[in-house]
Design an enzyme around this catalytic site. Structure first.
Site, PDB file in Angstrom:
ATOM      1  N   PRO A  48       5.574  25.186  -0.377  1.00 46.41           N
ATOM      2  CA  PRO A  48       6.758  25.485  -0.873  1.00 46.41           C
ATOM      3  C   PRO A  48       8.009  25.183   0.107  1.00 46.41           C
ATOM      4  O   PRO A  48       9.041  24.777  -0.166  1.00 46.41           O
ATOM      5  CB  PRO A  48       6.709  26.959  -1.469  1.00 46.41           C
ATOM      6  N   ASP A  56      -3.585   7.107   7.782  1.00 51.18           N
ATOM      7  CA  ASP A  56      -3.858   5.787   8.056  1.00 51.18           C
ATOM      8  C   ASP A  56      -4.881   4.858   7.165  1.00 51.18           C
ATOM      9  O   ASP A  56      -4.872   3.954   6.636  1.00 51.18           O
ATOM     10  CB  ASP A  56      -4.447   5.619   9.217  1.00 51.18           C
ATOM     11  N   ARG A  83      -3.149   6.195   2.863  1.00 53.79           N
ATOM     12  CA  ARG A  83      -1.993   5.618   2.502  1.00 53.79           C
ATOM     13  C   ARG A  83      -2.204   4.130   1.792  1.00 53.79           C
ATOM     14  O   ARG A  83      -1.614   3.625   0.696  1.00 53.79           O
ATOM     15  CB  ARG A  83      -0.803   5.469   3.477  1.00 53.79           C
ATOM     16  N   GLY A 102      10.261  -4.304 -25.019  1.00 58.00           N
ATOM     17  CA  GLY A 102      10.975  -3.851 -26.060  1.00 58.00           C
ATOM     18  C   GLY A 102      10.588  -2.581 -26.843  1.00 58.00           C
ATOM     19  O   GLY A 102       9.940  -1.695 -25.986  1.00 58.00           O
ATOM     20  N   GLU A 141       1.455  11.597  -0.841  1.00 53.74           N
ATOM     21  CA  GLU A 141       0.860  10.778   0.407  1.00 53.74           C
ATOM     22  C   GLU A 141       2.086  10.297   1.270  1.00 53.74           C
ATOM     23  O   GLU A 141       2.273   9.329   1.965  1.00 53.74           O
ATOM     24  CB  GLU A 141       0.027   9.627   0.216  1.00 53.74           C
TER      25      GLU A 141
END
Length: 402
Positions: free
Chosen positions: A138, A254, A257, A355, A379
């Site tokens: 938090p 490394d 990600r 659409g 991440e």
């Protein structure tokens, strides 16, 4: 440079695509509408994948995303290993459904963390464990170095106190990889990762989040109150190395990600493929025609496809570098930033191009647009990735460039 899928991975890629098409897609909408309901269909699939991947360094899952075997492979002249195979599998599975992939047993981001930094004994001990990843708090969002959860050594245990939020698979996983600091006064150098198994006294799931997308996956808040964790569950080196700093636990990113970037590439491709099918009913889609001579819808599709291809290649490069034990922190962040942004743009634009059809639940296009947003956030957000890239390019530290 050969940009084709390596021959040895084509079987795995085909299997992953079949799973995405025949297993994930048919139940995708079902679990999008039933948030927090566990997809029981995944248990059988996870068992099948475990059987296919047993003993194989080129597996589909997150556990194969590691630089650990790269040195051996490099000596043997092998340039494509576990990181690339895991990435290729993730791309295909997320063509089916991102949320269902994130809900897959034993394929959590915590598994990639274990693969990245665990020692051999820990790798063996946690081999069949489904591990979630708990970093965000938090009080600290994008700044992982600001972690306040503490881990105090007490004999053969560490005592954890703190709160984690937005933990993907936090309730369902067998264990959670928790980032905590051993000494707040030493800053980021003292942050270590711990494997905390569910059922450990003092660890409590306090709530499940209701989300915009990836609803098949649970996202939990977890509190730790005098939670005693065996010292043997600290991943990697327990010593605080001020010189090395934060790099130990950051090695996890490394590997993870590029996988998250691969998720973005996968869901973007799903949207492009379906939109192309829909546009074929009203457009010729002649790729040889000059852009100025085609309709706006066609030109938009071609531009999106070019952006997608750029994201895909950057992501493949980041994983390939990990397989060859090359420093890839900058490239992993570039791939994550590019793929996350492209997925958001592609999926939303595809809804627009289709659409009213794209906006309704008769198609999965609107779901993919919702699912894609998280891939530009977790991440490390888009802004954090760009900051990391800037630091690497300019040779600046985190204190010099904020």
């Amino acid at each position: 440079m050969n940009l084709e899928t390596p021959k040895k991975f084509r079987g795995l890629v085909n299997q992953a695509h079949q799973v995405a098409e025949n297993y994930f897609r048919p139940i995708s909408r079902k679990y999008d509408k039933a948030e927090h309901a566990y997809p029981k269909e995944l248990d059988l699939l996870a068992a099948l994948l475990d059987g296919m991947n047993a003993g194989s360094p080129e597996a589909i899952g997150a556990t194969s995303a590691s630089k650990r075997g790269a040195a051996r492979e490099q000596q043997e002249g092998i340039k494509n290993g576990g990181n690339l195979s895991a990435l290729l599998g993730v791309m295909e599975l997320c063509w089916g459904d991102v949320g269902l992939l994130l809900a897959m047993p034993r394929q959590g981001l915590g598994n990639a963390a274990i693969a990245a930094v665990a020692n051999d004994e820990q790798l063996a001990r946690f081999g069949g464990t489904w591990a979630a990843m708990a970093i965000t708090e938090p009080s600290c969002g994008s700044d992982s170095a600001a972690i306040r959860t503490t881990a105090i050594k007490d004999g053969d245990h560490y005592v954890l106190n703190g709160e984690k939020i937005y933990v993907t698979a936090g309730q369902r996983a067998d264990a959670v990889v928790v980032w905590a600091t051993l000494d707040k006064s030493l800053g980021r150098a003292a942050i270590k990762s711990f494997v905390v198994e569910h059922g450990t006294p003092g660890m409590t799931v306090t709530r499940l989040e209701k989300k915009l997308g990836i609803k098949a996956s649970d996202t939990a808040a977890i509190s730790f109150s005098d939670c005693r964790v065996p010292a043997a569950n600290l991943l990697g080196n327990p010593e605080i190395d001020v010189q090395k700093g934060f790099s130990g636990v950051m090695e996890t990113f490394d590997n993870t990600r590029p996988l998250v970037a691969g998720m973005a590439v996968g869901v973007a491709k799903a949207s492009l493929d379906r939109t192309r099918e829909l546009l074929k009913k009203v457009c010729k889609l002649d790729y040889r025609a000059p852009l100025l001579s085609v309709s706006h819808a066609e030109a938009s599709l071609y531009r999106l496809e070019a952006e997608w291809e750029a994201a895909r290649l950057l992501t493949l490069k980041a994983a390939w570098m990990a397989d060859n034990k090359l420093p890839n922190s900058k490239e992993a962040s570039i791939a994550k930033a590019k793929a996350g942004r492209v997925a958001n743009e592609v999926t939303l634009k595809c809804v627009e191009l289709a659409g009213a059809l794209g906006y309704g639940e008769d198609e999965l296009l609107e779901k993919w647009a919702r699912d894609s947003k998280i891939l530009d956030i977790f991440e490390g957000t888009q802004q954090i990735q760009l900051l990391i890239v800037a630091r690497r390019l300019l040779g600046k530290s985190s204190s010099e460039l904020r």
